[in-house]
Write a protein that holds these residues in place. Structure first.
Motif, PDB file in Angstrom:
ATOM      1  N   ALA A  34       0.831  -1.201   0.000  1.00 54.36           N
ATOM      2  CA  ALA A  34       0.000   0.000   0.000  1.00 54.36           C
ATOM      3  C   ALA A  34       0.864   1.250   0.000  1.00 54.36           C
ATOM      4  O   ALA A  34       0.569   2.226  -0.696  1.00 54.36           O
ATOM      5  CB  ALA A  34      -0.905   0.000   1.219  1.00 54.36           C
ATOM      6  N   GLU A  35       1.921   1.227   0.760  1.00 52.23           N
ATOM      7  CA  GLU A  35       2.766   2.406   0.893  1.00 52.23           C
ATOM      8  C   GLU A  35       3.495   2.727  -0.408  1.00 52.23           C
ATOM      9  O   GLU A  35       3.673   3.882  -0.766  1.00 52.23           O
ATOM     10  CB  GLU A  35       3.786   2.172   2.004  1.00 52.23           C
ATOM     11  N   ARG A  36       3.916   1.708  -1.104  1.00 47.04           N
ATOM     12  CA  ARG A  36       4.688   1.927  -2.338  1.00 47.04           C
ATOM     13  C   ARG A  36       3.766   2.136  -3.533  1.00 47.04           C
ATOM     14  O   ARG A  36       3.269   3.221  -3.748  1.00 47.04           O
ATOM     15  CB  ARG A  36       5.592   0.717  -2.595  1.00 47.04           C
ATOM     16  N   SER A  37       3.501   1.095  -4.254  1.00 44.37           N
ATOM     17  CA  SER A  37       2.685   1.236  -5.456  1.00 44.37           C
ATOM     18  C   SER A  37       1.327   1.807  -5.128  1.00 44.37           C
ATOM     19  O   SER A  37       0.734   1.468  -4.122  1.00 44.37           O
ATOM     20  CB  SER A  37       2.461  -0.125  -6.102  1.00 44.37           C
ATOM     21  N   GLY A  38       0.868   2.709  -5.946  1.00 43.09           N
ATOM     22  CA  GLY A  38      -0.462   3.263  -5.751  1.00 43.09           C
ATOM     23  C   GLY A  38      -0.632   3.983  -4.430  1.00 43.09           C
ATOM     24  O   GLY A  38      -1.562   4.730  -4.247  1.00 43.09           O
ATOM     25  N   TRP A  42      -3.646   5.936  -0.757  1.00 37.21           N
ATOM     26  CA  TRP A  42      -4.105   5.208   0.427  1.00 37.21           C
ATOM     27  C   TRP A  42      -2.940   4.651   1.220  1.00 37.21           C
ATOM     28  O   TRP A  42      -2.190   3.844   0.718  1.00 37.21           O
ATOM     29  CB  TRP A  42      -5.052   4.078   0.038  1.00 37.21           C
ATOM     30  N   ALA A  43      -2.801   5.026   2.474  1.00 36.18           N
ATOM     31  CA  ALA A  43      -1.670   4.555   3.265  1.00 36.18           C
ATOM     32  C   ALA A  43      -1.963   4.581   4.761  1.00 36.18           C
ATOM     33  O   ALA A  43      -1.584   5.503   5.452  1.00 36.18           O
ATOM     34  CB  ALA A  43      -0.436   5.403   2.959  1.00 36.18           C
ATOM     35  N   PRO A  44      -2.641   3.541   5.276  1.00 37.05           N
ATOM     36  CA  PRO A  44      -2.948   3.466   6.694  1.00 37.05           C
ATOM     37  C   PRO A  44      -1.712   3.094   7.495  1.00 37.05           C
ATOM     38  O   PRO A  44      -0.781   2.501   6.949  1.00 37.05           O
ATOM     39  CB  PRO A  44      -3.972   2.336   6.766  1.00 37.05           C
ATOM     40  N   ALA A  45      -1.732   3.422   8.765  1.00 34.15           N
ATOM     41  CA  ALA A  45      -0.637   3.030   9.657  1.00 34.15           C
ATOM     42  C   ALA A  45      -0.621   1.519   9.792  1.00 34.15           C
ATOM     43  O   ALA A  45      -1.655   0.861   9.666  1.00 34.15           O
ATOM     44  CB  ALA A  45      -0.833   3.686  11.019  1.00 34.15           C
ATOM     45  N   ARG A 136       6.383  14.774 -10.812  1.00 33.66           N
ATOM     46  CA  ARG A 136       7.554  14.034 -11.298  1.00 33.66           C
ATOM     47  C   ARG A 136       7.493  12.571 -10.872  1.00 33.66           C
ATOM     48  O   ARG A 136       7.778  11.667 -11.654  1.00 33.66           O
ATOM     49  CB  ARG A 136       8.830  14.679 -10.758  1.00 33.66           C
ATOM     50  N   ARG A 137       7.116  12.361  -9.619  1.00 33.35           N
ATOM     51  CA  ARG A 137       7.047  10.995  -9.102  1.00 33.35           C
ATOM     52  C   ARG A 137       6.048  10.171  -9.911  1.00 33.35           C
ATOM     53  O   ARG A 137       6.299   9.029 -10.278  1.00 33.35           O
ATOM     54  CB  ARG A 137       6.606  11.027  -7.638  1.00 33.35           C
ATOM     55  N   LEU A 138       4.904  10.811 -10.191  1.00 37.30           N
ATOM     56  CA  LEU A 138       3.863  10.106 -10.925  1.00 37.30           C
ATOM     57  C   LEU A 138       4.269   9.860 -12.371  1.00 37.30           C
ATOM     58  O   LEU A 138       3.966   8.810 -12.947  1.00 37.30           O
ATOM     59  CB  LEU A 138       2.562  10.897 -10.860  1.00 37.30           C
ATOM     60  N   GLU A 139       4.967  10.819 -12.945  1.00 34.65           N
ATOM     61  CA  GLU A 139       5.424  10.642 -14.323  1.00 34.65           C
ATOM     62  C   GLU A 139       6.394   9.472 -14.421  1.00 34.65           C
ATOM     63  O   GLU A 139       6.362   8.685 -15.368  1.00 34.65           O
ATOM     64  CB  GLU A 139       6.071  11.931 -14.842  1.00 34.65           C
ATOM     65  N   ALA A 140       7.240   9.367 -13.403  1.00 36.65           N
ATOM     66  CA  ALA A 140       8.182   8.254 -13.369  1.00 36.65           C
ATOM     67  C   ALA A 140       7.432   6.918 -13.289  1.00 36.65           C
ATOM     68  O   ALA A 140       7.723   5.966 -14.011  1.00 36.65           O
ATOM     69  CB  ALA A 140       9.129   8.397 -12.173  1.00 36.65           C
ATOM     70  N   LEU A 141       6.455   6.883 -12.426  1.00 30.97           N
ATOM     71  CA  LEU A 141       5.619   5.688 -12.282  1.00 30.97           C
ATOM     72  C   LEU A 141       4.967   5.325 -13.612  1.00 30.97           C
ATOM     73  O   LEU A 141       4.947   4.182 -14.031  1.00 30.97           O
ATOM     74  CB  LEU A 141       4.504   5.946 -11.261  1.00 30.97           C
TER      75      LEU A 141
END
Lengths: 186, 186
Positions: A34-38, A42-45, A136-141
């Motif tokens: 969850a933390e990495r891709s996508g 969405w990123a719960p503890a 930029r991050r999204l473009e890289a993805l």
DNA sequence: ACCACCATGTAACAGGTTACATGATTAA
DNA sequence: TTAATCATGTAACCTGTTACATGGTGGT
């Protein structure tokens, strides 16, 4: 109707179940994925992940089995059940709303007259920088080619959002600078 | 530093204190004001408003006085204190972040392969309609001329957001339709 | 020697929602 | 006569966070 008998699940539960449709996973795997891709949407503890998972099992939406390992701690692997799929399906079929933009930033702008204009300008610049970084991050993805069937659409949404923020902050910066200039003339 | 000794306040508290800088108000007034003007970026439940207000008084950020009325229920009027202003100031000076778009919608798209493409298309259309409605509402607000000094900037942000959603949903709809078409050919 | 990774969880707290409860006034 | 407005609050619940606790493995 598809949603008549469907159990209600929260966003986090939907996300967890959604990832489990991709295969058996541990809490650790889920949180990391969850933390990495996508993960930009969405990123719960992790504590939340470990809290929700047993609940899903209890409600019959997933099953778990323990995997004993030699050189690492043991782990629980979770697998989605047909009931889980049904609940997820129900959730997915509820039309989403345009969130009302409950954004602290908006409030800071709205109350802009309470701080020095320079503070506001600096906020806007920070925002511009952050949006640019996100873009930029999204473009890289995007360039990597999404593994998920609908990954691209998600990324595109993020890009539109980033672009909107960039556009706004550019024009806001100009306007704020103009106001400061006018104030100096008085 | 401005924030060194400043007390921490939540977004809701900041919003309440922010509105109180405009003048003495009751919980009822605050909730209504928040919901209407500018309310598109912040709208807590009234129970929350009534819960937070006494806390603000207790912490010295506001004072309250009872106003006895004849033909309506009595009410409490709240007034911001210098300590309240300081706390608000501190909050306003903290640079805002670009929220990581924790949007259920994104999740629904991301997991799009789990529902019929038609469902996804209908979601996207709903979204398009809602964004268009939001845009119109904001344009009407903008045409009225904002009463708040920085109201226009806030509205513009909302417009950019709405526009981004509109753009995205248009292109997403096309792409999804194309996929459905391809599937029909197979 | 130190840090990151693997792996799971508990405890305390913060922030928020919906539903319930009450009741007069006033405009359509 | 029906509904909205004015006005305040309680109770139950849900969702989520940060900080704490533990401890072996493997790379630099």
């Amino acid at each position: 109707m598809a949603s008549s008998g469907a159990a209600q699940i929260s966003v986090t539960e939907a996300a967890l179940l959604g990832l489990l449709t991709r295969g058996e996973m541990s809490g650790y795997d889920l949180q990391r994925t969850a933390e990495r891709s996508g993960g930009f949407f969405w990123a719960p503890a992790k504590s939340r992940v470990y809290a929700v998972l047993p609940q899903l099992v209890e409600r019959g939406f997933a099953t778990s089995r323990e995997v004993v390992q030699e050189h690492r701690p043991n782990k629980q692997l979770y697998r989605i059940t047909p009931a889980g799929r049904a609940a997820l399906q129900g959730w997915l079929e509820v039309p989403p709303g345009v969130e009302p933009e409950r954004n602290p930033l908006l409030l800071k702008i709205f109350l802009g007259d309470l701080v020095e204009p320079e503070v506001l300008i600096s906020h806007v610049r920070t925002l511009h920088a952050e949006a640019t970084a996100l873009k930029r991050r999204l473009e890289a993805l995007e360039a990597n080619g999404a593994a998920e069937p609908y990954g691209e659409l998600t990324i595109k949404f993020g890009l539109e959002w980033a672009q909107a923020v960039i556009r706004w902050s550019r024009s806001a910066e100009k306007e704020l600078e103009a106001r400061v200039g006018q104030a100096a003339l008085r």
